[in-house]
Write a protein that holds these residues in place. Structure first.
Motif, mmCIF file in Angstrom:
data_model
loop_
_atom_site.group_PDB
_atom_site.id
_atom_site.type_symbol
_atom_site.label_atom_id
_atom_site.label_comp_id
_atom_site.label_asym_id
_atom_site.label_seq_id
_atom_site.Cartn_x
_atom_site.Cartn_y
_atom_site.Cartn_z
ATOM 1 N N LEU A 1 105.778 12.941 0.222
ATOM 2 C CA LEU A 1 104.314 12.620 0.529
ATOM 3 C C LEU A 1 103.526 13.795 0.319
ATOM 4 O O LEU A 1 102.198 13.979 0.403
ATOM 5 C CB LEU A 1 104.313 12.549 2.042
ATOM 6 N N LYS A 2 104.127 14.912 -0.101
ATOM 7 C CA LYS A 2 103.692 16.064 -0.725
ATOM 8 C C LYS A 2 102.947 16.856 0.443
ATOM 9 O O LYS A 2 101.506 17.280 0.342
ATOM 10 C CB LYS A 2 102.573 15.776 -1.748
ATOM 11 N N LEU A 3 103.318 16.837 1.643
ATOM 12 C CA LEU A 3 102.706 17.456 2.730
ATOM 13 C C LEU A 3 103.819 18.441 3.627
ATOM 14 O O LEU A 3 104.955 18.226 3.146
ATOM 15 C CB LEU A 3 102.514 16.536 3.701
ATOM 16 N N SER A 4 103.531 19.304 4.371
ATOM 17 C CA SER A 4 104.474 20.044 4.902
ATOM 18 C C SER A 4 105.191 19.405 6.060
ATOM 19 O O SER A 4 104.786 18.219 6.438
ATOM 20 C CB SER A 4 103.808 21.321 5.398
ATOM 21 N N GLU A 5 106.363 19.817 6.462
ATOM 22 C CA GLU A 5 107.220 19.142 7.466
ATOM 23 C C GLU A 5 106.406 18.869 8.949
ATOM 24 O O GLU A 5 106.644 17.861 9.218
ATOM 25 C CB GLU A 5 108.451 19.677 7.781
ATOM 26 N N THR A 6 105.585 19.903 9.376
ATOM 27 C CA THR A 6 105.220 19.665 10.757
ATOM 28 C C THR A 6 104.260 18.509 10.838
ATOM 29 O O THR A 6 104.592 17.729 11.859
ATOM 30 C CB THR A 6 104.766 21.171 11.199
ATOM 31 N N PRO A 7 103.231 18.456 9.719
ATOM 32 C CA PRO A 7 102.343 17.223 10.201
ATOM 33 C C PRO A 7 103.104 15.891 10.119
ATOM 34 O O PRO A 7 102.739 14.924 10.675
ATOM 35 C CB PRO A 7 101.351 17.398 9.013
ATOM 36 N N VAL A 8 104.129 15.985 8.993
ATOM 37 C CA VAL A 8 104.804 14.808 8.829
ATOM 38 C C VAL A 8 105.662 14.191 10.268
ATOM 39 O O VAL A 8 105.677 13.210 10.513
ATOM 40 C CB VAL A 8 105.769 14.852 7.573
ATOM 41 N N TRP A 9 106.128 15.228 10.507
ATOM 42 C CA TRP A 9 107.036 15.217 11.938
ATOM 43 C C TRP A 9 106.228 14.605 13.075
ATOM 44 O O TRP A 9 106.466 13.499 13.813
ATOM 45 C CB TRP A 9 107.719 16.489 12.444
ATOM 46 N N ARG A 10 104.837 15.127 13.181
ATOM 47 C CA ARG A 10 104.093 14.844 14.249
ATOM 48 C C ARG A 10 103.403 13.172 13.906
ATOM 49 O O ARG A 10 103.441 12.563 14.775
ATOM 50 C CB ARG A 10 102.569 15.779 14.130
ATOM 51 N N ARG A 11 103.244 13.051 12.641
ATOM 52 C CA ARG A 11 102.841 11.333 12.332
ATOM 53 C C ARG A 11 104.089 10.477 12.724
ATOM 54 O O ARG A 11 103.668 9.411 13.324
ATOM 55 C CB ARG A 11 102.262 11.374 10.868
#
Length: 160
Positions: A34-44
């Motif tokens: 997703l080309k994002l960091s892990e924390t925001p992906v985990w939250r989503r």
């Protein structure tokens, strides 16, 4: 649980798409894709689970490798639609692993089942010993799959 996907953005839909394609993606790999960091992906991901968009995870298993060679589509008709029999039928269906899906339908039949069995003989035994004994069942009509053209659990996701 939310009933509409209107609160999903492109990233949420992309997460759902990626997980439908490859359910074993780690959070790190998902974030990378997703080309994002892990924390925001985990939250989503947690929000998608909590809101009921993601209801579970499972492996897709090749039924033929397990010797399950027959798929039947079974139309079940009730003689009497009142009382507890429909509810008892629906409760009983939940515990029968050979029944992959059960739908209450319109038309000449009351329910449409997708059933798997090893072969025609084991399917015949299943009809006699299980299906015919379910509460309320008056008629059973089977259509056997000759060849599977498409089988998928992937849902069409909205475009954003």
């Amino acid at each position: 649980m939310k009933n509409s996907y209107s609160d999903l953005d492109e990233v949420d839909i992309h997460i759902l798409q990626l997980l439908q394609e490859e359910g074993r993606l780690s959070n790190a790999r998902l974030a990378e894709r997703l080309k994002l960091s892990e924390t925001p992906v985990w939250r989503r991901l947690r929000r998608l689970e909590e809101d009921g968009y993601i209801t579970g995870y499972q492996a897709l298993i090749d039924r033929k490798k397990l010797g399950i060679g027959l798929v039947a589509f079974v139309r079940v008709t009730f003689a009497n639609h009142s009382g507890e029999q429909p509810h008892q039928f629906e409760e009983a269906i939940q515990a029968i692993p050979e029944i992959l899906s059960c739908h209450n339908v319109t038309g000449e039949s009351d329910y449409l089942l997708q059933v798997v069995a090893r072969d025609i003989e084991s399917y015949g035994d299943f009809v006699s010993t299980v299906l015919r004994k379910l509460p309320g069942v008056a008629e059973i009509h089977s259509s056997l799959s000759m060849r599977e053209i498409k089988a998928s659990n992937r849902l069409p996701l909205p475009k954003r």
